[in-house]
Structures are given as structure tokens and as C-alpha cells.
Design a protein around this motif. Sequence first.
Motif, PDB file in Angstrom:
ATOM      1  N   UNK A 102       0.770  -1.293  -0.032  1.00  0.00           N
ATOM      2  CA  UNK A 102       0.215   0.080  -0.087  1.00  0.00           C
ATOM      3  C   UNK A 102       0.812   1.231   0.201  1.00  0.00           C
ATOM      4  N   UNK A 103       2.005   1.325   0.770  1.00  0.00           N
ATOM      5  CA  UNK A 103       2.926   2.434   1.004  1.00  0.00           C
ATOM      6  C   UNK A 103       3.889   2.309  -0.022  1.00  0.00           C
ATOM      7  N   UNK A 104       4.008   1.267  -0.475  1.00  0.00           N
ATOM      8  CA  UNK A 104       5.225   1.353  -1.777  1.00  0.00           C
ATOM      9  C   UNK A 104       4.446   2.114  -3.017  1.00  0.00           C
ATOM     10  N   UNK A 105       3.047   1.677  -3.247  1.00  0.00           N
ATOM     11  CA  UNK A 105       2.515   2.472  -4.539  1.00  0.00           C
ATOM     12  C   UNK A 105       2.360   4.010  -3.877  1.00  0.00           C
ATOM     13  N   UNK A 106       2.233   4.217  -2.762  1.00  0.00           N
ATOM     14  CA  UNK A 106       2.010   5.672  -2.334  1.00  0.00           C
ATOM     15  C   UNK A 106       3.209   6.197  -2.595  1.00  0.00           C
ATOM     16  N   UNK A 107       4.459   5.798  -2.264  1.00  0.00           N
ATOM     17  CA  UNK A 107       5.877   6.366  -2.195  1.00  0.00           C
ATOM     18  C   UNK A 107       6.138   6.547  -3.788  1.00  0.00           C
ATOM     19  N   UNK A 108       5.667   5.817  -4.689  1.00  0.00           N
ATOM     20  CA  UNK A 108       6.187   5.552  -6.042  1.00  0.00           C
ATOM     21  C   UNK A 108       5.539   6.193  -7.060  1.00  0.00           C
ATOM     22  N   UNK A 109       4.222   6.242  -6.659  1.00  0.00           N
ATOM     23  CA  UNK A 109       3.059   6.747  -7.829  1.00  0.00           C
ATOM     24  C   UNK A 109       2.733   7.998  -7.429  1.00  0.00           C
ATOM     25  N   UNK A 110       2.113   9.168  -8.277  1.00  0.00           N
ATOM     26  CA  UNK A 110       1.438  10.147  -8.037  1.00  0.00           C
ATOM     27  C   UNK A 110       0.024  10.152  -8.986  1.00  0.00           C
ATOM     28  N   UNK A 111      -0.698  11.422  -8.897  1.00  0.00           N
ATOM     29  CA  UNK A 111      -1.996  11.069  -9.265  1.00  0.00           C
ATOM     30  C   UNK A 111      -2.072  10.789 -10.801  1.00  0.00           C
ATOM     31  N   UNK A 112      -0.706  11.226 -11.608  1.00  0.00           N
ATOM     32  CA  UNK A 112      -0.622  11.004 -13.026  1.00  0.00           C
ATOM     33  C   UNK A 112      -0.710   9.595 -13.360  1.00  0.00           C
ATOM     34  N   UNK A 113       0.277   8.867 -12.322  1.00  0.00           N
ATOM     35  CA  UNK A 113       0.464   7.315 -12.575  1.00  0.00           C
ATOM     36  C   UNK A 113      -0.985   6.555 -12.227  1.00  0.00           C
ATOM     37  N   UNK A 114      -1.742   7.138 -11.295  1.00  0.00           N
ATOM     38  CA  UNK A 114      -2.976   6.417 -10.999  1.00  0.00           C
ATOM     39  C   UNK A 114      -3.940   6.501 -12.155  1.00  0.00           C
ATOM     40  N   UNK A 115      -4.092   7.761 -13.001  1.00  0.00           N
ATOM     41  CA  UNK A 115      -4.731   7.783 -14.199  1.00  0.00           C
ATOM     42  C   UNK A 115      -4.070   7.049 -15.307  1.00  0.00           C
ATOM     43  N   UNK A 116      -2.714   6.917 -15.165  1.00  0.00           N
ATOM     44  CA  UNK A 116      -2.272   5.804 -16.396  1.00  0.00           C
ATOM     45  C   UNK A 116      -2.839   4.487 -15.868  1.00  0.00           C
ATOM     46  N   UNK A 117      -2.785   4.037 -14.882  1.00  0.00           N
ATOM     47  CA  UNK A 117      -3.352   2.698 -14.359  1.00  0.00           C
ATOM     48  C   UNK A 117      -4.710   2.444 -14.770  1.00  0.00           C
TER      49      UNK A 117
END
Length: 452
Positions: free
Chosen positions: A119-134
Amino acid sequence: MAELAAARFEQITARNSQKLMLRLQQGVWLYLLLLLFEGALRKWFLTPLATPLLIIRDPVAIWLIAMCWQKKLFQPSYSLPLMTIIGVLGLIFAVTIGHGNPFVAIFGARILLIHFPMIFVVEALFTRKDVIKIGKFLLMVAIPMMVLISLQFYSPQSAWVNRGVGGDEAGAGFSGAMGYFRPPGTFSFTNGTTLFFSLVGPYVLYFWLNPENIKKWVLIGATMALLVAIPLSISRALLFQTLIAVMFCMFAGSSNPKYAGKLFGALGGLVVLVLILSQTSIVGGAIEVFLARFDSANESEGGMEGVFVDRFLGGLLGAFTTTSALPLWGYGIGMGTNVGSMLLTGGVTFLIAEGEWGRTIGELGPILGLGVVFIRIAMSFNLAFLSFNRLRREGDMLAWMLVSDCFLLLAQGQWGQPTALGFSVFVAGLVLASLREDEEEITTGTYQEVSS
């Protein structure tokens, strides 16, 4: 010269840091890809390795956690150290005073020690832009996934598309209604289809209100895939989860004038699509099967009231009422999972409880088990609170829509099942990451507020 050397050193260091960050982000993408397609590897392509492939995501998670810890990328959080302590104690107690099987204990402890930190790995490595890409990626995957589950739904269990784990010709489908089986898609079990499309749903609704972020043909195709998947999956959980996402979307739209017009247009378009698709032979037949399953299941469970009380509240409340009869430190972590059952008894059965909270408390005992339950509940409410604040302050509904899928999944999703565990921690990480802007836009105060 010294200044030039120092500047050169800083440039090299910055480039190396960027390369490392890119590799770590690729590791998160690999975790997602394995989550989506490990079942396909186990059923169709690498059948002799079906058993070890069950934990194929574990080495990826371990590497990501180790690197994030080494580079001090984790953000402050009360839950991560608490879960780590509980996981270590649970491992020790399981081997010493519990079931005594170290392999079962390790399999159970990995839930808290390896996957929960993701959970916290994804938080540390991704930003909002990455979440949209997902989200864009998932919507594109949804289209062929719909085609696959359609083939599985209308094909016999002996067909290649319905092969079970290890190439089992008995089929991977689960009992549905009227002689039809619930299709598993690319997953090992049918719950994967429900979990996948439950995540696609919030993204579909988000992109309908923010269409500038995605190609129209992808959005329309994914919307059709979601609507077709509901009856084909024969899953009441997917229907309920989609309705929850719609309600979250309506709340977001009604609370922000810029979304109001788009909201009515999007919902109207969904109604039209439903009416058109219901007239096709593929969807029309699946709807009949779905309704038959819905009626028979509700009847056997005492109607809608029975479904809600027994399957949801009953299971949750029952976990608390049985704590007095449990050993103080539980029967041993991992014992309530299917893998633990197989290793301990040679067969798959519920050794402790079918419900998630009952399994957790039974494995870890009243003290540690309730600790895990309360942490999960607190995190769910915290994510909902942060997402609501983001929606209210900035009109950004991305995190809010993802919470519609994350809230119950994080609070009481079946973590003993690897696919459900993977979706639960990944979606929770996406919610936290969606609250982060790109690094160059982050201010210290905002970043600390989001990460607390």
C-alpha cells in the motif's frame, strides 16, 4: 574546478536517482501485471509451475519494500509498523504455541509483512498522473477480458479457455445457475473477475466526467465491457459494487457544478447502453441466468435482509462474539487460508471461519486479531476522509471514486485469498497515490497532510 566537479556529481546522482525511481515504478507495474495474469500462467501456459506461481508476486513485493526502505521513501504511517509487529508476533506464536507448521505460518505472515506494505510502496512511487495511467490501462484490458469471460461463459468446462489451475480439465468455473458457471477470466478463481471489474467501474465513471484524459473509443468499449461483465460474471458482489460506485459518482457530481451536466449525460448514456445490450443474445441470455442465480441465492439466504445481515453484518459481528472461546494468541497465522488448510489437513476447508474478520481473529487471537481488524477499519475511514476532503476542497473526484471500491475491500476483503489480497492493497495504494501531485508540484505542507 571544484564547483564544476560538484555540479557534475550532482547531475550524475540525479540521473541515477531518476533511473532507480523508474525501475521501482516498473516494479509496481510488474506487480499489477502479475496480479492480473498470474492465473493465466497457472492455468494455460506454465501449468507445471502452478503451485510456486501462487506466490510469484512475493519476490517483487520484497524487492520493492527493501528498496523503498533503503531509500527512505516510505511516508510516516501508524499502521505499517503496527502491522509489522503483529505479523512478526503472529509468526512466532504460530510456530511455538499455535499449529506449529512453519510453512503455514510463513504463508500467513507474508500477508502482513510483504503485501500490506505494498500500500505504502504504491503511495511512495506513484502520483496522481500514474494513477490515471493505471486507469487507462485497466480500461483497455477490460475489453479483451469481456471477450474472454464471454467465451468462458458459453463454453463447456472442458474447453481450453475454462481449464483450471495446473491445466485441470474439470474447469475453473464456479457454480452459477441454469447449468452455467461463473467465469474466472485470466484469474485462478472467479472472484478475480469480480475484483477486476469492481475496480474498472470507478475508473469508467471517473473518465466519463473527465473525458479529456482518455480516448473515447476506449471509454465506450470499457463501459460496454463492464455492463456485459455484470450478468456474465453471475456475481451479485459485482452488481452491488457497481451500484456503490454509481452512488459515489452521483454524490461527487451533485456536489460540484462542473460535473452536474456531464453526470446526467453519462448516466443517460449508461441507461441507453444497458437497454441496447440487453437485447443482444449474448447479454440477454446472461441476464436470465444472472436473475435466476440472484433469486435462488437470495431465497436460500432469507431474502435481501438475510444477505445483508448474515453475509455482511452477521459475519462481522460473529467475529467479535466468538473471541472469548479462542486461545489468547489464536490457532496460528495462516491456518485459516486455503493453503494452510491444504498443508495441515491435505484438503481445502475452512479450518477457522469463512469470513475475513473471523479468520483473522481466529488465527491471531483476540488481542492481535482485533488489532489487525481495527487497523484495517481505521485505514478505510482515513482514506475516505482524505478523499472526501480532496473532493470538497479541490473538486478532484479521482480518489473519491477509487474509495468506492477500496473502502469495504480494505476493511474486510478476503486477504487469505491471494487475488483478493493483491487487489485490496493495490487499490488502497492507488487511493493514497491519487492524493499526491507530481513531485515538482508538491509543497511540504500538502505532502505531509496527505501522507499522515
